[in-house]
Design a protein around this motif. Structure first.
Motif, short mmCIF file in Angstrom:
data_model
loop_
_atom_site.label_atom_id
_atom_site.label_comp_id
_atom_site.label_asym_id
_atom_site.label_seq_id
_atom_site.Cartn_x
_atom_site.Cartn_y
_atom_site.Cartn_z
N SER A 62 0.83 -1.20 0.00
CA SER A 62 0.00 0.00 0.00
C SER A 62 0.87 1.26 0.00
O SER A 62 0.63 2.19 -0.77
N TYR A 63 1.88 1.28 0.86
CA TYR A 63 2.77 2.44 0.91
C TYR A 63 3.61 2.54 -0.37
O TYR A 63 3.86 3.64 -0.88
N LEU A 64 4.04 1.40 -0.90
CA LEU A 64 4.89 1.42 -2.09
C LEU A 64 4.16 2.00 -3.29
O LEU A 64 4.67 2.91 -3.97
N PHE A 65 2.93 1.50 -3.57
CA PHE A 65 2.19 2.01 -4.73
C PHE A 65 1.75 3.45 -4.52
O PHE A 65 1.71 4.24 -5.47
N GLY A 66 1.42 3.80 -3.29
CA GLY A 66 1.10 5.20 -3.01
C GLY A 66 2.27 6.12 -3.30
O GLY A 66 2.12 7.20 -3.88
#
Length: 350
Positions: A62-66
């Motif tokens: 979630s943090y990576l794609f954000g």
């Protein structure tokens, strides 16, 4: 009174006792032990670690794609806002509210507002066939969807029947394809008898995976790259991967460009056939992959893997886990392999 001790948890050199003499009676210790770490079953610890790692993987994703997509999204939003303001300045008779309502009306129904799509339909045979394939395989691009109440109800009922129907279809065809697949493996085992079974099975899996990678991923990616204007090769690979893994984001749909207008019906239908064929071959590959115990890490999470027979386990370690043909018959697929190998040996003797 007699008590049957299952052979799967009884040492091979200690036959089960009967006539009331079983060691499981009268409080005696069973003929096997359970692996435990700090008083808790090993599989429970492994499952706990797996669940924690999986949740961490989802949160990290979630943090990576954000991080990767947020700035680009904001740039696109600013560009859209700028172009709307320019349009309103150039057409003072159009109010911002009217422009917003027009955009909502155009995008809400899933129809192309472009002139080249004015006379097209989303429900010709090719488009409908592709839609049908995507819902029964749970790919679900979302590029078209029923708008009427009757269409939505029929879609629900159709999927209730179609999804298990498709699973049975794929399973049945895969089972048929396993026979020649394991017949080829048995030939590998005969020709490469100086190697261990694990090494031969890994070679067989690698060659099989390479062939299917070429047929299902690489060649279709090149074809879509060639047929779809505006698609890069990465876009084509991305579409193939997202489709065959049944993620089906729907951001890339083949056959919607104006250049396809004369053969769109046939093109869409062939894409549906490709998706079914690709899923079938991927299912076959995964079946062969999970048939190798050393690669099936999920087996270590099962409670039966906690059963420990020290003497037999030490013997298995001396032999090398999974290297004997007797050990390969742990599951039904390998049993099928053993039957196929027997048939092949008979043919060779003839």
């Amino acid at each position: 009174m007699s008590l049957t001790i299952y052979q799967s948890i009884t040492p091979a050199d200690k036959p089960p006792q009967q006539n009331g003499q079983s060691s499981l009676l009268c409080g005696a210790e069973p003929p096997y032990r359970i692996r435990k770490w700090c008083g808790v079953r090993r599989s429970t610890w492994l499952l706990t670690f797996y669940v924690i790692a999986y949740i961490g993987y989802l949160i990290g994703g979630s943090y990576l794609f954000g991080y990767l997509e947020h700035d680009n999204e904001q740039m696109l939003r600013r560009d859209v806002r700028r172009r709307k303001l320019e349009f309103i300045r150039e057409h003072p008779s159009v109010t911002p509210q009217q422009l917003e309502q027009l955009i909502v009306d155009v995008t809400a129904n899933g129809l192309s507002p472009l002139e080249h799509g004015a006379n097209a339909t989303n429900w010709n045979f090719g488009q409908s066939f592709l839609f049908t394939v995507t819902i029964v395989t749970t790919i679900g691009y979302g590029h078209i969807n029923p708008k009427t109440a009757g269409g939505k109800l029929v879609c629900i009922l159709y999927c209730i029947v179609g999804i298990p129907f498709t699973l049975v279809f794929l399973s049945a065809i895969v089972q048929r394809l396993l026979s020649p697949t394991f017949r080829l493996l048995s030939k590998f085992l005969q020709k490469l008898s100086h190697f261990g079974n694990l090494e031969v099975r890994l070679l067989h899996l690698g060659l099989m995976g390479l062939a299917i990678f070429l047929m299902v991923f690489l060649i279709p990616s090149v074809l879509f790259w060639w047929l779809e204007p505006g698609w890069s090769f990465l876009d084509s690979v991305y579409f193939v991967f997202i489709s065959l893994t049944t993620i089906g984001l729907g951001d890339y749909i083949p056959g919607d460009n104006a250049v396809h207008i004369y053969y769109r019906n046939f093109y869409k239908a062939m894409v549906g056939v490709y998706l079914l064929t690709g899923l079938l071959l991927l299912s076959l590959t995964l079946t062969v992959y999970y048939d190798i115990p050393q690669l099936n890490l999920g087996l270590h999470l099962h409670k039966h893997r906690d059963i420990f027979d020290g003497e037999n386990d030490r013997a298995s370690q001396r032999r090398g886990y999974g290297t004997s043909k007797e050990e390969l018959s742990e599951n039904t697929t390998v049993s099928h392999f053993a039957e196929t190998e027997t048939e092949t040996n008979q043919l060779v003797r003839k």
